[in-house]
Structures are given as C-alpha cells and as structure tokens.
Design an enzyme around this catalytic site. Structure first.
Site, PDB file in Angstrom:
ATOM      1  N   LYS A  74       0.815  -1.213   0.000  1.00 52.57           N
ATOM      2  CA  LYS A  74       0.000   0.000   0.000  1.00 52.57           C
ATOM      3  C   LYS A  74       0.849   1.263   0.000  1.00 52.57           C
ATOM      4  O   LYS A  74       0.478   2.255  -0.617  1.00 52.57           O
ATOM      5  CB  LYS A  74      -1.025  -0.003   1.124  1.00 52.57           C
ATOM      6  CG  LYS A  74      -0.440  -0.066   2.522  1.00 52.57           C
ATOM      7  CD  LYS A  74      -1.540  -0.275   3.540  1.00 52.57           C
ATOM      8  CE  LYS A  74      -1.021  -0.216   4.967  1.00 52.57           C
ATOM      9  NZ  LYS A  74       0.169  -1.019   5.285  1.00 52.57           N
ATOM     10  N   ARG A  87      -6.149   2.656  11.324  1.00 56.39           N
ATOM     11  CA  ARG A  87      -5.773   1.281  11.599  1.00 56.39           C
ATOM     12  C   ARG A  87      -6.650   0.653  12.670  1.00 56.39           C
ATOM     13  O   ARG A  87      -6.487  -0.529  12.974  1.00 56.39           O
ATOM     14  CB  ARG A  87      -4.328   1.279  12.106  1.00 56.39           C
ATOM     15  CG  ARG A  87      -3.342   0.562  11.206  1.00 56.39           C
ATOM     16  CD  ARG A  87      -1.993   0.731  11.862  1.00 56.39           C
ATOM     17  NE  ARG A  87      -0.992  -0.128  11.323  1.00 56.39           N
ATOM     18  CZ  ARG A  87      -0.154   0.221  10.350  1.00 56.39           C
ATOM     19  NH1 ARG A  87      -0.255   1.388   9.768  1.00 56.39           N
ATOM     20  NH2 ARG A  87       0.776  -0.621   9.957  1.00 56.39           N
ATOM     21  N   ARG A 106      12.026  -7.478   2.440  1.00 58.06           N
ATOM     22  CA  ARG A 106      12.207  -6.058   2.761  1.00 58.06           C
ATOM     23  C   ARG A 106      13.178  -5.896   3.939  1.00 58.06           C
ATOM     24  O   ARG A 106      13.947  -4.933   3.997  1.00 58.06           O
ATOM     25  CB  ARG A 106      10.858  -5.421   3.097  1.00 58.06           C
ATOM     26  CG  ARG A 106      10.946  -3.917   3.283  1.00 58.06           C
ATOM     27  CD  ARG A 106       9.583  -3.280   3.367  1.00 58.06           C
ATOM     28  NE  ARG A 106       8.981  -3.461   4.680  1.00 58.06           N
ATOM     29  CZ  ARG A 106       7.732  -3.090   4.982  1.00 58.06           C
ATOM     30  NH1 ARG A 106       6.964  -2.540   4.072  1.00 58.06           N
ATOM     31  NH2 ARG A 106       7.259  -3.265   6.191  1.00 58.06           N
ATOM     32  N   ARG A 134      14.554  -2.570   8.239  1.00 56.43           N
ATOM     33  CA  ARG A 134      13.631  -1.976   9.196  1.00 56.43           C
ATOM     34  C   ARG A 134      13.592  -2.800  10.466  1.00 56.43           C
ATOM     35  O   ARG A 134      13.511  -4.021  10.424  1.00 56.43           O
ATOM     36  CB  ARG A 134      12.241  -1.889   8.570  1.00 56.43           C
ATOM     37  CG  ARG A 134      11.793  -0.456   8.390  1.00 56.43           C
ATOM     38  CD  ARG A 134      10.502  -0.392   7.652  1.00 56.43           C
ATOM     39  NE  ARG A 134       9.377  -0.922   8.424  1.00 56.43           N
ATOM     40  CZ  ARG A 134       8.115  -0.800   8.045  1.00 56.43           C
ATOM     41  NH1 ARG A 134       7.832  -0.182   6.914  1.00 56.43           N
ATOM     42  NH2 ARG A 134       7.150  -1.284   8.778  1.00 56.43           N
ATOM     43  N   ARG A 159       2.667  -8.324  13.868  1.00 55.90           N
ATOM     44  CA  ARG A 159       2.002  -7.265  13.095  1.00 55.90           C
ATOM     45  C   ARG A 159       0.819  -7.816  12.304  1.00 55.90           C
ATOM     46  O   ARG A 159      -0.215  -7.167  12.182  1.00 55.90           O
ATOM     47  CB  ARG A 159       3.002  -6.578  12.167  1.00 55.90           C
ATOM     48  CG  ARG A 159       3.838  -5.538  12.918  1.00 55.90           C
ATOM     49  CD  ARG A 159       5.156  -5.278  12.270  1.00 55.90           C
ATOM     50  NE  ARG A 159       5.038  -4.735  10.942  1.00 55.90           N
ATOM     51  CZ  ARG A 159       5.946  -4.925   9.983  1.00 55.90           C
ATOM     52  NH1 ARG A 159       7.019  -5.648  10.224  1.00 55.90           N
ATOM     53  NH2 ARG A 159       5.790  -4.380   8.826  1.00 55.90           N
TER      54      ARG A 159
HETATM   55  P1  ADP Z   1       3.353  -1.730   7.593  1.00 58.02           P
HETATM   56  O1  ADP Z   1       2.848  -1.275   6.261  1.00 58.02           O
HETATM   57  O2  ADP Z   1       4.426  -2.762   7.468  1.00 58.02           O
HETATM   58  O3  ADP Z   1       2.245  -2.076   8.540  1.00 58.02           O
HETATM   59  P2  ADP Z   1       3.836   0.956   8.638  1.00 58.02           P
HETATM   60  O4  ADP Z   1       5.015   1.720   8.218  1.00 58.02           O
HETATM   61  O5  ADP Z   1       2.497   1.387   8.136  1.00 58.02           O
HETATM   62  O6  ADP Z   1       4.153  -0.554   8.264  1.00 58.02           O
HETATM   63  O7  ADP Z   1       3.767   0.904  10.251  1.00 58.02           O
HETATM   64  C1  ADP Z   1       4.839   0.464  11.042  1.00 58.02           C
HETATM   65  C2  ADP Z   1       4.446   0.530  12.523  1.00 58.02           C
HETATM   66  O8  ADP Z   1       4.139   1.894  12.886  1.00 58.02           O
HETATM   67  C3  ADP Z   1       3.196  -0.260  12.919  1.00 58.02           C
HETATM   68  O9  ADP Z   1       3.464  -1.621  13.161  1.00 58.02           O
HETATM   69  C4  ADP Z   1       2.756   0.499  14.182  1.00 58.02           C
HETATM   70  O10 ADP Z   1       3.530   0.164  15.305  1.00 58.02           O
HETATM   71  C5  ADP Z   1       3.071   1.952  13.832  1.00 58.02           C
HETATM   72  N1  ADP Z   1       1.919   2.647  13.199  1.00 58.02           N
HETATM   73  C6  ADP Z   1       1.853   3.118  11.935  1.00 58.02           C
HETATM   74  N2  ADP Z   1       0.664   3.681  11.677  1.00 58.02           N
HETATM   75  C7  ADP Z   1      -0.067   3.560  12.820  1.00 58.02           C
HETATM   76  C8  ADP Z   1      -1.384   3.912  13.207  1.00 58.02           C
HETATM   77  N3  ADP Z   1      -2.219   4.510  12.351  1.00 58.02           N
HETATM   78  N4  ADP Z   1      -1.774   3.626  14.472  1.00 58.02           N
HETATM   79  C9  ADP Z   1      -0.966   3.018  15.338  1.00 58.02           C
HETATM   80  N5  ADP Z   1       0.282   2.645  15.048  1.00 58.02           N
HETATM   81  C10 ADP Z   1       0.751   2.909  13.800  1.00 58.02           C
END
Ligand code: ADP
Length: 199
Positions: free
Chosen positions: A15, A90, A129, A135, A146
C-alpha cells in the site's frame, strides 16, 4: 472539497508503494503514519521515544498519539487540497477520528482502496524487505505479531467501509504496474460517482 483517499491493507501488501505512486500522479501528498512515526524516532522526539519500543514489538502506537500527529501533518499547507492516507486509520477509533477531522475541513473519505494479498506472500515480502531496508520491525517474530494485530484491530475496518459503500478491493498479488493501473481506475470511477455539487 479536499480529497481523502485511504489505502488499507495488511503489512507488506504494497500500500505504501501504491500510495506514493498515486500521490505523485494526483499531486496530493501521501500521508503515511508509519513514515511520520519513523521520522519522530529518527529525530528523537518525545513521541519517537514512546513509539519506538511499541513499533519494534509490532503493536500499535496509541490512537490519541497517532491522531494528534496526523492532525498536525494535515494542518500543513500542502495537505490543503487533501491527502492520500497510508497506514491510517488502523483501528475503528482512528476511522472515527479521521471522519471527524475531515468533516471539520469540509471533506469526507472519498474511497478506500483495500490492497488484498495472501498471508504467505506477505511474510515472504516482509522478510525480503528486512534484507533490503533493514527496518527494525521486519523480523520474523515481529512480522507475525504485526499480522496478528492487523487481523484483530485493522481488518474489521473493511466491513465498516464496505457498509459505507466506500471499499474497493484490489488484488495486490500482481505486478506493481498492474496494481497501480487498477488503483488509478478505481479512483477515477470513485470520483465519477460523487454527486454533482458535492465535488
Ligand atoms: P506496515 O505497512 O508494514 O504495517 P507501517 O510503516 O504502516 O508498516 O507501520 C509500522 C508501525 O508503525 C506499525 O506496526 C505500528 O507500530 C506503527 N503505526 C503506523 N501507523 C499507525 C497507526 N495509524 N496507528 C498506530 N500505530 C501505527
């Protein structure tokens, strides 16, 4: 009316890649809460200090902190015409906050693009990745956590947006270009369904 396009899908669905391409083609910013949080961690802000261990465990950062951060981002000038949301909302609470934020700005969610990918592919992609980007949350254990958090807290949003008539499901298990073409078409038809006088 500002545009609000939401990308939604499991970690590793691609995404972020699709959101960034669409942002470039529409000329509206991609707002990724994951990127914003990583930037707080990198800069060593107070929010970054709280978020870091939570992100490394694969859990979600508390709704109020993420929503405050998002609100600040949306107040920046470049987001005046709207935003492409990547990684937010989320949780159901975040979806409600997003609706309220957009309502205040005279907008609403235009379309929710659900990038659907099978679990086995997700784990595979995230492990790749891990090698490429290093990361901190792309370890085998954290990936499993996750995905679990996604299923429990985030996946229910699909129903919510489906009921609202906003959800478009896109098969994310195809080449980036093919998915991008589908995304562009879905956004185009979503726009066309906006009644006259509301656009
Ligand atoms: P991915 O696409 O792999 O889920 P992201 O970069 O979107 O990775 O998110 C990485 C981490 O950042 C999540 O696992 C969470 O801990 C935190 N995070 C990101 N967006 C949110 C959100 N909207 N609410 C809560 N935690 C978030």
């Amino acid at each position: 009316m500002p545009s609000a396009i939401v990308f939604f899908g499991p970690p590793g669905s691609g995404k972020g890649t699709q959101a960034s391409r669409l942002a470039a083609s529409l000329g509206i910013p991609q707002v990724s809460t994951g990127d914003l949080l990583r930037s707080h961690v990198a800069k060593g802000t107070a929010l970054g200090a709280i978020a870091r261990p939570i992100m490394e465990s694969g859990a979600l950062v508390p709704d109020d902190l993420v929503t405050k951060m998002l609100k600040e981002r949306l107040a920046e000038k470049d987001a005046g015409g709207g935003a492409i949301f990547d990684g937010y909302p989320r949780t159901v609470a975040q979806a409600q906050s997003l609706d309220a934020l957009l309502k205040d700005a005279g907008g609403r969610v235009d379309v929710v693009l659900f990038i659907d990918v099978a679990d086995a592919t997700l784990v595979d992609r995230l492990l790749k990745r891990a090698v490429l980007e290093g990361r901190a949350d792309d370890t085998k254990e954290t990936i499993a956590e996750r995905l679990k958090v996604y299923r429990e807290k985030t996946a229910p949003l699909a129903d919510l947006y489906r009921k609202a008539g906003l959800l478009v499901t896109i098969d994310g298990d195809r080449a980036v270009e093919t998915v991008a073409a589908d995304v562009a078409n879905s956004v185009r038809s979503a726009r066309m369904t906006v009644p006259k006088g509301m656009a």
